[in-house]
Write a protein that holds these residues in place. Structure first.
Motif, PDB file in Angstrom:
ATOM      1  N   ASP A  38       0.826  -1.207   0.000  1.00 57.91           N
ATOM      2  CA  ASP A  38       0.000   0.000   0.000  1.00 57.91           C
ATOM      3  C   ASP A  38       0.864   1.263   0.000  1.00 57.91           C
ATOM      4  O   ASP A  38       0.581   2.236  -0.720  1.00 57.91           O
ATOM      5  CB  ASP A  38      -0.913   0.009   1.232  1.00 57.91           C
ATOM      6  CG  ASP A  38      -1.936  -1.121   1.212  1.00 57.91           C
ATOM      7  OD1 ASP A  38      -2.194  -1.659   0.116  1.00 57.91           O
ATOM      8  OD2 ASP A  38      -2.460  -1.455   2.289  1.00 57.91           O
ATOM      9  N   ALA A  39       1.922   1.247   0.801  1.00 58.97           N
ATOM     10  CA  ALA A  39       2.796   2.418   0.889  1.00 58.97           C
ATOM     11  C   ALA A  39       3.513   2.680  -0.430  1.00 58.97           C
ATOM     12  O   ALA A  39       3.698   3.838  -0.833  1.00 58.97           O
ATOM     13  CB  ALA A  39       3.807   2.212   2.014  1.00 58.97           C
ATOM     14  N   ILE A  40       3.906   1.616  -1.114  1.00 56.85           N
ATOM     15  CA  ILE A  40       4.586   1.767  -2.408  1.00 56.85           C
ATOM     16  C   ILE A  40       3.624   2.337  -3.449  1.00 56.85           C
ATOM     17  O   ILE A  40       3.975   3.262  -4.204  1.00 56.85           O
ATOM     18  CB  ILE A  40       5.154   0.411  -2.869  1.00 56.85           C
ATOM     19  CG1 ILE A  40       6.270  -0.049  -1.921  1.00 56.85           C
ATOM     20  CG2 ILE A  40       5.683   0.493  -4.298  1.00 56.85           C
ATOM     21  CD1 ILE A  40       6.672  -1.495  -2.094  1.00 56.85           C
ATOM     22  N   ARG A  41       2.414   1.839  -3.468  1.00 60.22           N
ATOM     23  CA  ARG A  41       1.435   2.333  -4.438  1.00 60.22           C
ATOM     24  C   ARG A  41       1.079   3.793  -4.157  1.00 60.22           C
ATOM     25  O   ARG A  41       0.823   4.569  -5.098  1.00 60.22           O
ATOM     26  CB  ARG A  41       0.175   1.464  -4.409  1.00 60.22           C
ATOM     27  CG  ARG A  41       0.403   0.059  -4.934  1.00 60.22           C
ATOM     28  CD  ARG A  41      -0.878  -0.754  -4.926  1.00 60.22           C
ATOM     29  NE  ARG A  41      -1.821  -0.285  -5.930  1.00 60.22           N
ATOM     30  CZ  ARG A  41      -3.051  -0.789  -6.105  1.00 60.22           C
ATOM     31  NH1 ARG A  41      -3.471  -1.778  -5.325  1.00 60.22           N
ATOM     32  NH2 ARG A  41      -3.850  -0.310  -7.035  1.00 60.22           N
ATOM     33  N   ASN A  42       1.069   4.158  -2.890  1.00 63.60           N
ATOM     34  CA  ASN A  42       0.776   5.561  -2.542  1.00 63.60           C
ATOM     35  C   ASN A  42       1.851   6.511  -3.055  1.00 63.60           C
ATOM     36  O   ASN A  42       1.610   7.721  -3.173  1.00 63.60           O
ATOM     37  CB  ASN A  42       0.628   5.705  -1.024  1.00 63.60           C
ATOM     38  CG  ASN A  42      -0.669   5.105  -0.508  1.00 63.60           C
ATOM     39  OD1 ASN A  42      -1.628   4.958  -1.258  1.00 63.60           O
ATOM     40  ND2 ASN A  42      -0.703   4.743   0.770  1.00 63.60           N
ATOM     41  N   GLN A  43       3.028   5.974  -3.358  1.00 59.29           N
ATOM     42  CA  GLN A  43       4.104   6.791  -3.933  1.00 59.29           C
ATOM     43  C   GLN A  43       3.955   6.924  -5.454  1.00 59.29           C
ATOM     44  O   GLN A  43       4.762   7.582  -6.104  1.00 59.29           O
ATOM     45  CB  GLN A  43       5.464   6.158  -3.614  1.00 59.29           C
ATOM     46  CG  GLN A  43       5.794   6.096  -2.135  1.00 59.29           C
ATOM     47  CD  GLN A  43       7.034   5.265  -1.854  1.00 59.29           C
ATOM     48  OE1 GLN A  43       7.847   5.016  -2.755  1.00 59.29           O
ATOM     49  NE2 GLN A  43       7.203   4.829  -0.612  1.00 59.29           N
ATOM     50  N   GLY A  44       2.943   6.280  -6.009  1.00 65.87           N
ATOM     51  CA  GLY A  44       2.739   6.345  -7.455  1.00 65.87           C
ATOM     52  C   GLY A  44       3.582   5.356  -8.231  1.00 65.87           C
ATOM     53  O   GLY A  44       3.737   5.495  -9.455  1.00 65.87           O
TER      54      GLY A  44
END
Length: 383
Positions: free
Chosen positions: A129-135
């Protein structure tokens, strides 16, 4: 005048030795060991001719990939090695990480184009989730479908792209909110699995390498008198489950994990390698409460064929997508058919060799990890 008495000498008769005739190269007059060496040499020569054909290299993609390994160790580590080794030659930048590392912090610094995760069971979904939140785009390649779908159904929806080696799981993941689900079976890592240049260290008629799941134990046990009457070796864990294990334990290498190099040597030195897929209904090891059946071939299917060895496998529904039965691979539907084909191909070397070489050529052309990685990258980034 004294007369000297001289003993008459007997002339030694020398018998002419029979003229030694040159050894005939007619296979009918050769010993079994010489014939096998001749056959192996011919097969290896043909295989290496196929391997040495000029292949146009694929262009390196201007991509930065961060690969997160399964973290499970052996027997998953050879899969990690295959994917890492392949990607190094296909993208401009590759970083690797273990699932217990702070990967989201790494991506914040490195800014990769893609985070690719193998298996994902040890990789916290909060990190995804954190990686995807970085785009940053994320993808997971699931290794054991459909056997652990009770677990993977909670993991897969957290990724942008889901790749599964089981055709029957595509609709399942789509129905649970995954918008990008793609069929991507495993393959053969050709630096690990290929025909040997030198004669094989192991010489067997029949081999089986794999765990003694209950469906395999129950299938093979009635056939052991026939199978073991040949030069046969089984290898893997749990084969002491066999009711007749003590009788045949001298032909079973129990509880020894074989490296890819050792496995390749066995495949190279075996006339017929058996393949029998595990059951999707074995609740003692599976987490598949939906009892999703498996249609797709296991990784061993490609690895055996990559060694130019005849493979005799149970016929899974999607096998014909990859190999033409009776031409590039051999299959069986029943135990009786399996035994009939074992006897037939042990007695017909030329036909055994022809199928093995055709299966090898198909693997070399279509079923390497390079082909799979190219398909994955093209799905995500286009041509």
């Amino acid at each position: 005048m004294a007369i000297k008495r001289v003993k008459a000498s007997r002339k030694k008769t020398v018998r002419a030795r029979p003229k030694r005739l040159p050894y005939s190269v007619n296979p009918a007059n050769q010993s079994t060991s010489f014939q096998r060496g001749y056959d192996d040499g011919y097969l290896r020569g043909r295989a290496h001719f196929i391997m040495n054909r000029a292949v146009e290299p694929s262009p390196v993609r201007p991509l930065h990939v961060l690969y997160v390994s399964s973290g499970k160790g052996f027997p998953y580590s050879p899969l990690d090695e295959a994917i890492r080794g392949t990607l190094r030659d296909m993208v401009t930048t590759l970083h690797t990480a273990e699932p217990h590392e702070p990967v989201a912090e790494m991506t914040a610094l490195l800014k990769p184009d893609l985070v690719l995760v193998l298996d994902g069971m040890y990789f916290p979904v909060e990190q995804v989730d954190a990686i995807r939140n970085q785009g940053i785009q994320t993808a997971i390649w699931l290794t054991d479908d459909p056997y652990y779908t009770d677990i993977t159904l909670n993991i897969a929806p957290r990724y942008d792209y889901v790749f599964t080696l089981e055709l029957n799981c595509i609709e399942l993941y789509e129905s649970h909110g995954c918008s990008e689900v793609h069929y991507l079976p495993f393959a053969a890592y050709l630096p690990q699995f290929h025909p040997s240049k030198m004669p094989a260290l192991h010489r067997r008629d029949i081999s089986f390498i794999g765990s003694g799941y209950w469906n395999r134990v129950n299938y093979f046990n009635p056939l052991l008198p026939q199978i073991m009457s040949h030069q046969t070796v089984f290898n893997g864990i749990w084969w002491d489950r066999l009711p007749d294990f003590k009788k045949y334990k001298h032909k079973i290498e129990l509880n020894r994990w074989m490296s890819p190099e050792e496995t390749k040597e066995v495949y190279n030195g075996t006339k017929i390698v058996l393949n029998l897929h595990r059951s999707h209904e074995d609740d003692s090891v599976n987490n598949n409460s939906l009892k999703i059946p498996a249609l797709s071939p296991n990784p061993r299917t490609f690895e055996i064929s990559a060694c130019a060895t005849l493979q005799l496998t149970d016929a899974r529904g999607d096998l014909a997508r990859f190999y033409k039965p009776g031409v590039e691979i051999e299959t069986y539907e029943t135990a009786a058919e399996m035994m009939d084909k074992i006897e037939y191909y042990l007695a017909n070397e030329d036909k055994r060799r022809a199928i093995a070489l055709r299966g090898f050529e198909r693997t070399w052309k279509e079923h390497s990890y390079h082909h799979r990685m190219e398909s994955l990258l093209q799905t995500i980034f286009g041509s």
